[in-house]
Design a protein around this motif. Structure first.
Motif, PDB file in Angstrom:
ATOM      1  N   TYR A 172       1.016  -0.907  -0.205  1.00 10.87           N
ATOM      2  CA  TYR A 172       0.183  -0.064  -0.373  1.00 10.87           C
ATOM      3  C   TYR A 172       1.274   1.188  -0.130  1.00 10.87           C
ATOM      4  O   TYR A 172       0.566   2.416  -0.943  1.00 10.87           O
ATOM      5  CB  TYR A 172      -0.956   0.015   0.770  1.00 10.87           C
ATOM      6  CG  TYR A 172      -2.004   1.087   1.079  1.00 10.87           C
ATOM      7  CD1 TYR A 172      -2.517   0.966   0.131  1.00 10.87           C
ATOM      8  CD2 TYR A 172      -2.164   2.441   1.911  1.00 10.87           C
ATOM      9  CE1 TYR A 172      -4.147   2.075   0.540  1.00 10.87           C
ATOM     10  CE2 TYR A 172      -2.347   3.999   1.995  1.00 10.87           C
ATOM     11  CZ  TYR A 172      -3.925   3.241   1.163  1.00 10.87           C
ATOM     12  OH  TYR A 172      -4.821   4.589   0.712  1.00 10.87           O
ATOM     13  N   ASP A 173       1.673   1.335   0.799  1.00 13.64           N
ATOM     14  CA  ASP A 173       2.886   2.487   0.976  1.00 13.64           C
ATOM     15  C   ASP A 173       4.446   1.988   1.502  1.00 13.64           C
ATOM     16  O   ASP A 173       4.686   3.164   0.591  1.00 13.64           O
ATOM     17  CB  ASP A 173       2.069   3.257   1.863  1.00 13.64           C
ATOM     18  CG  ASP A 173       2.256   2.795   3.687  1.00 13.64           C
ATOM     19  OD1 ASP A 173       2.374   1.218   2.949  1.00 13.64           O
ATOM     20  OD2 ASP A 173       1.822   2.943   4.497  1.00 13.64           O
ATOM     21  N   THR A 267      -6.408  -2.429   0.575  1.00 15.07           N
ATOM     22  CA  THR A 267      -6.792  -1.352   0.038  1.00 15.07           C
ATOM     23  C   THR A 267      -6.296  -0.023   0.686  1.00 15.07           C
ATOM     24  O   THR A 267      -6.791   1.122   0.667  1.00 15.07           O
ATOM     25  CB  THR A 267      -8.340  -0.881  -0.449  1.00 15.07           C
ATOM     26  OG1 THR A 267      -8.819  -2.404   0.914  1.00 15.07           O
ATOM     27  CG2 THR A 267      -8.047  -2.408  -1.176  1.00 15.07           C
ATOM     28  N   ARG A 268      -6.200   0.100   1.978  1.00 15.24           N
ATOM     29  CA  ARG A 268      -5.885   1.044   2.705  1.00 15.24           C
ATOM     30  C   ARG A 268      -4.860   0.633   3.484  1.00 15.24           C
ATOM     31  O   ARG A 268      -3.808  -0.150   3.636  1.00 15.24           O
ATOM     32  CB  ARG A 268      -6.531   1.406   3.634  1.00 15.24           C
ATOM     33  CG  ARG A 268      -7.625   0.507   4.481  1.00 15.24           C
ATOM     34  CD  ARG A 268      -8.683   0.723   5.283  1.00 15.24           C
ATOM     35  NE  ARG A 268      -9.635  -0.679   5.245  1.00 15.24           N
ATOM     36  CZ  ARG A 268      -9.729  -1.646   6.104  1.00 15.24           C
ATOM     37  NH1 ARG A 268      -8.405  -1.339   7.608  1.00 15.24           N
ATOM     38  NH2 ARG A 268     -10.493  -2.653   6.367  1.00 15.24           N
ATOM     39  N   LYS A 269      -4.145   2.064   4.596  1.00 10.74           N
ATOM     40  CA  LYS A 269      -2.900   1.531   5.392  1.00 10.74           C
ATOM     41  C   LYS A 269      -3.127   0.725   6.125  1.00 10.74           C
ATOM     42  O   LYS A 269      -3.800   0.215   7.290  1.00 10.74           O
ATOM     43  CB  LYS A 269      -2.343   2.860   5.982  1.00 10.74           C
ATOM     44  CG  LYS A 269      -1.599   3.218   7.090  1.00 10.74           C
ATOM     45  CD  LYS A 269      -0.301   2.654   6.142  1.00 10.74           C
ATOM     46  CE  LYS A 269       0.862   2.389   7.685  1.00 10.74           C
ATOM     47  NZ  LYS A 269       1.947   1.663   7.124  1.00 10.74           N
TER      48      LYS A 269
END
Ligand SMILES: NC(=O)c1ccc[n+]([C@@H]2O[C@H](COP(=O)([O-])OP(=O)(O)OC[C@H]3O[C@@H](n4cnc5c(N)ncnc54)[C@H](OP(=O)(O)O)[C@@H]3O)[C@@H](O)[C@H]2O)c1
Length: 275
Positions: A172-173, A267-269
């Motif tokens: 994700y990041d 789909t998110r942190k």
């Protein structure tokens, strides 16, 4: 063996060898040394160890395995967070060098973030580099916010983190953050520690299609990412040969979709997981 270049242009194999749990049982030592040497013969000439593993025992096994082969092997070791002070880092490094039987560690990592200020650790790493005791330094188990706080981050050669099909949070990041800076990421537990991941029906299905093993599929899946190095640990000769061959495997879009269905991308942190 396929290689990638570190930021300083040094080529390293994309598949290396882990050493967690080596050096714990003297009765297994000869077998462990032989396994690492076989792995080197198969091109997995990057060995990941740490002062933590068997409290120095794993570094001693590595030292024995690389005797007469030192120049062919890229050694990664790690300092405990509680030793990562200005004075503690050089002392820990000396002990690791002695156990490894070498005068220089190729890549020295902070194992995870502890209480000593990062500025002290980095200062100590830079001094060791200037003295020629380490060639480069990096970190492990650092999330994006830790990386953003890391002094001289442009000199950080890698971040070693948990990554396998069942642990995709970094996609994700953290992984894009490192890729954007051309900082290779080193994936640990790439086989999920040899547990239930390797029996998952989706991995079994892709393995069947490829005529490969689930472990090879996991490694090939991880290596689809640019700038990734994997460090599976294997004591078994057949496992070693299979792991080395996984560098040549290419998964199709359809096979990647099967794995995405079974192990959806984040789909998110997600906070960085650690083992
Ligand atoms: N920085 C960190 O905090 C951190 C944390 C964990 C691990 N690490 C590093 O990452 C390395 C790898 O992680 P890991 O050792 O925890 O787990 P792993 O590499 O995911 O899995 C190792 C297990 O998989 C088995 N295996 C290896 N190749 C196989 C194959 N081709 N087919 C089937 N099974 C296979 C091994 O069995 P055999 O041994 O019997 O072959 C062993 O039981 C560690 O050794 C260590 O160097 C770093």
């Amino acid at each position: 063996m396929r290689r990638l270049e570190l930021a300083d242009g040094t080529p390293v194999p994309v598949i290396g060898q882990g050493t967690w749990h080596l050096g714990e049982d003297p009765a297994r030592r000869r077998q462990e040394v032989a396994a690492l040497q076989l792995g080197i013969e198969h091109g997995m000439a990057l060995i990941d160890t740490a002062e933590m593993y068997a409290e120095g025992g794993a570094e001693e096994v590595v030292g024995e395995a690389i005797r007469n082969r030192r120049e062919r092997v890229f050694i990664v070791s790690k300092v405990y967070p509680h030793n990562a002070s200005r004075a503690g880092v050089p002392q820990a490094c000396e002990r690791s060098l002695r156990r490894l039987g070498t005068d220089c560690i190729d890549l020295y990592l902070l194992h995870w973030r502890g209480l000593h200020p990062l500025a002290e650790t980095v200062e100590a790493f830079e001094r060791l580099k200037a003295q020629g005791k380490i060639r480069r330094w990096g970190v492990s188990n650092f999330d994006v916010d830790d990386m953003q706080e890391l002094p001289a981050v442009e000199h950080c050669a890698t971040n070693q983190v948990l990554y396998n099909p069942a642990e995709r949070g970094i996609e994700y990041d953290l992984l894009p953050w490192c890729q954007a800076r051309r900082m290779p990421v080193m994936a640990y537990c790439p086989l999920g520690e040899g547990g239930s991941l390797l029996r998952h029906p989706a991995l079994l299905e892709v393995a069947r299609r490829q005529g490969a093993s689930p472990a090879q599929v996991a490694l090939a899946w991880e290596l689809r990412q640019p700038g990734l190095i994997v460090i599976p640990k294997a004591a078994n000769a057949e496992h070693l040969r299979a792991n080395a061959a996984a560098a040549e495997l290419r998964l199709s879009e359809e096979e990647l979709a099967i794995l995405d269905d079974a192990f959806p991308p984040p789909t998110r942190k997600q906070p960085l997981n650690m083992v």
